[in-house]
Write an enzyme that holds these catalytic residues in place. Sequence first.
Site, PDB file in Angstrom:
ATOM      1  N   GLU A 243       9.073  -6.814   3.977  1.00 37.32           N
ATOM      2  CA  GLU A 243       7.677  -6.590   3.618  1.00 37.32           C
ATOM      3  C   GLU A 243       6.824  -7.799   3.997  1.00 37.32           C
ATOM      4  O   GLU A 243       5.710  -7.674   4.501  1.00 37.32           O
ATOM      5  CB  GLU A 243       7.566  -6.334   2.105  1.00 37.32           C
ATOM      6  CG  GLU A 243       8.659  -5.470   1.500  1.00 37.32           C
ATOM      7  CD  GLU A 243       8.638  -4.050   2.031  1.00 37.32           C
ATOM      8  OE1 GLU A 243       7.686  -3.679   2.734  1.00 37.32           O
ATOM      9  OE2 GLU A 243       9.599  -3.313   1.755  1.00 37.32           O
ATOM     10  N   ASP A 247       3.773  -7.992   7.044  1.00 40.05           N
ATOM     11  CA  ASP A 247       2.399  -8.475   6.872  1.00 40.05           C
ATOM     12  C   ASP A 247       2.065  -9.555   7.898  1.00 40.05           C
ATOM     13  O   ASP A 247       1.026  -9.507   8.570  1.00 40.05           O
ATOM     14  CB  ASP A 247       2.220  -9.069   5.466  1.00 40.05           C
ATOM     15  CG  ASP A 247       2.136  -8.015   4.389  1.00 40.05           C
ATOM     16  OD1 ASP A 247       1.790  -6.868   4.691  1.00 40.05           O
ATOM     17  OD2 ASP A 247       2.416  -8.350   3.216  1.00 40.05           O
ATOM     18  N   SER A 448       1.268  -0.471   3.596  1.00 37.96           N
ATOM     19  CA  SER A 448       1.594  -1.894   3.607  1.00 37.96           C
ATOM     20  C   SER A 448       1.370  -2.497   4.991  1.00 37.96           C
ATOM     21  O   SER A 448       1.208  -3.714   5.117  1.00 37.96           O
ATOM     22  CB  SER A 448       3.049  -2.107   3.202  1.00 37.96           C
ATOM     23  OG  SER A 448       3.295  -1.608   1.922  1.00 37.96           O
TER      24      SER A 448
END
Length: 536
Positions: A243, A247, A448
Site C-alpha cells: 500500500e 502511493d 487507494s
Amino acid sequence: MSRTHKILSGTERIPLPGARVLGSVSPDERIEVTIKLKRKETLPELEGRPKKPMSYDQLIKTYGCEQENIQKVTEVMGEFGLEVVESNPKTRTVKVAGPASAMEKAFMVKLVSYGHKLGNYRGRVGSLHVPNKLEKVVEGVFGLDNRRVTKRRAVAAPRMKAASAATNAKSRSWFFPGELAKIYRFPEGDGEGQSIAVLEFGGGYFPNDLAAFCKAAHVPVPKVIPISIDHAATDQHDGQEGEVMLDIEVIAGICPKASIPVYFSHFTERGWVDALDAAIHDRNNQSSVISISWGNAEDNPSTWTRQAINQISEALKEAALLGITVCVASGDDGSDDQVGDGHAHADFPGSSPYALGVGGTALRKRGDSYDETTWKDGNGLRDDGGGSTGGGVSKIFDRPKWQNINIANVNPGAKDGRITPDVAANASGKTGYTTVVDGRTSITGGTSAAAPLWAALIARINQNLPKGKRVGYLTPVLYQSSGNSTVGTVVCRDIVSGDNNTAAVGGYSAGAGFDAVTGWGTPLGDKLLEELKKIV
C-alpha cells in the site's frame, strides 16, 4: 455521578464485534496519550474556497491554544502521576505518558485487554471523563484505546516475476502512472518545487523497490522522506508495504522531481490525529497536497468515536484554510464499505466536506480510444476477490451549501448529508497500476491508487500556476458555475454507467452529471488548469 470529573462528550466506546475480554490491563503498562485542547477562537466558516489562503502565522496566533491551558493540563496530569512528554500550542496538543493505573484514575476509565481476529487491542467501554479543572480546556483524549480504526487493502492481480514483464508486454490492460497522466490530459510537468505529503498507517518505504519501479517507468527517482510519528516504524514488512509503495510510486511516476514526505503513524485514532497534525504543521516540507488512501465507515460505532471524527475533520478544515488540497480515497467495497450490516456507508475521512473524495473507475482501451465505467469487479466486495468504488451520502456531515445536488440517502430515515466522492480515476484491479513491491512487480488497483493520482495532478497544476498560487481547497470549486455549466462538468469526463451496490439496502449508480459513485468523473487535467487560472 462523579464530583471530581465531567464526561468528555463524543468519547463513547463499545467493544469490537467478536472481541473477547482477556483480562485487565497491567497497572504498570506504560501508555502515551494525546490530549487535544480548545482553540483560542473557533475556526471561521468555509462556504467555499477562500480567495486568499490563511497564513500559517495567523492560524497559530488566532486559532491555536493558550499556553496557560497547556500549563493547566500539565499541572493536573502531574497530580495523577502522569508526565508531559511533548506539548505544542500550534497543534493544540499535550502528550502525556505514565502507567495504566494512573491513566485510569485521570480519565475515570477501566482499561481491558481484548482478543480479536484482527489483532488484540487495549480497549475501554463507555465514556471518558476529565477532571473538573479541565472541563473547559480539553476537547479530546486519544490513545487509551488502541484498536484498529483504519483499513485499506489494495486490489491486486497476479504478480509478475520482473518489472520487464510489465514494460515489455505487447498487450496489457494495466498502466504505468505516467500513461494515465497522458490519458487524463495532465498538464506538462514533473513536480519540481512541489511537496506531496502521504499518510501511511503501516508498512514501510523501501528505496530499492522505488528505484526498480522508476527504472521500469523511465522516470528519475524522487526524494522520499520517511517520517515517524509517535515512534511508528517506517520499514515494516507487515503486508501493508504494498500500500505504501503504491502511493509513492503513483506519485513518482507522474511527479518524479517532487519531494514526497511520508508520515508513518499507528492505525489508531491517536495515530490519525497526530499524523494529520504532523503533515499540516510541518514547516520544513510545507506540502501543498496531502494524499490519504486509508479510512473506515464513518458511522461504524465500534471504530470511530465522534471526538476523533470532529478533530480529524477540524484538521482537514485547517488544511483547507491554509490552501492545502487533501485527496482521500472513498473506499473499495462499494456501498457496504466492509461493514456487513446491510446498510450503506460513506467512508471517512473522505466524507468530510474539507476533503476531496476520490472514487474509482475501470479504464479500458478500445481500439484508439478508451472506455471508462464505474469500478465494480466481481460482486464488488474484496472479501470475495472483487472490489468496487466507495461512495454515498453521509449520515454524519450536513450537506454543504455549495453541494447543491439532489441525491438522497438510500438508508431508510437517514439524513441527506454530504455526498462523496467528488471525482474519480482508474481503480479496477483488472486495469490497474504497475508497482514494484518486495522486489517483485504487481498490478494493483483500488481508490487507494486513484487518490495519489489526483494528488499528483494537483501538484502538476500547482507547478503550472503563477508563482505563489496553488489549487488549495478544490472541492467546492467543482460545484461552482462555469458559463452555462459547472466547473466539475467542464474539467471532468462524465462516467455514466455502473453502480456500487454491495449493501442489502442498495447503493448508488452512475448517470449523467454528478453522481455518488464517481462524482463529476475522471480528470481532464488541462481543462482543470484552465479553469483554476481564472480563479486563483
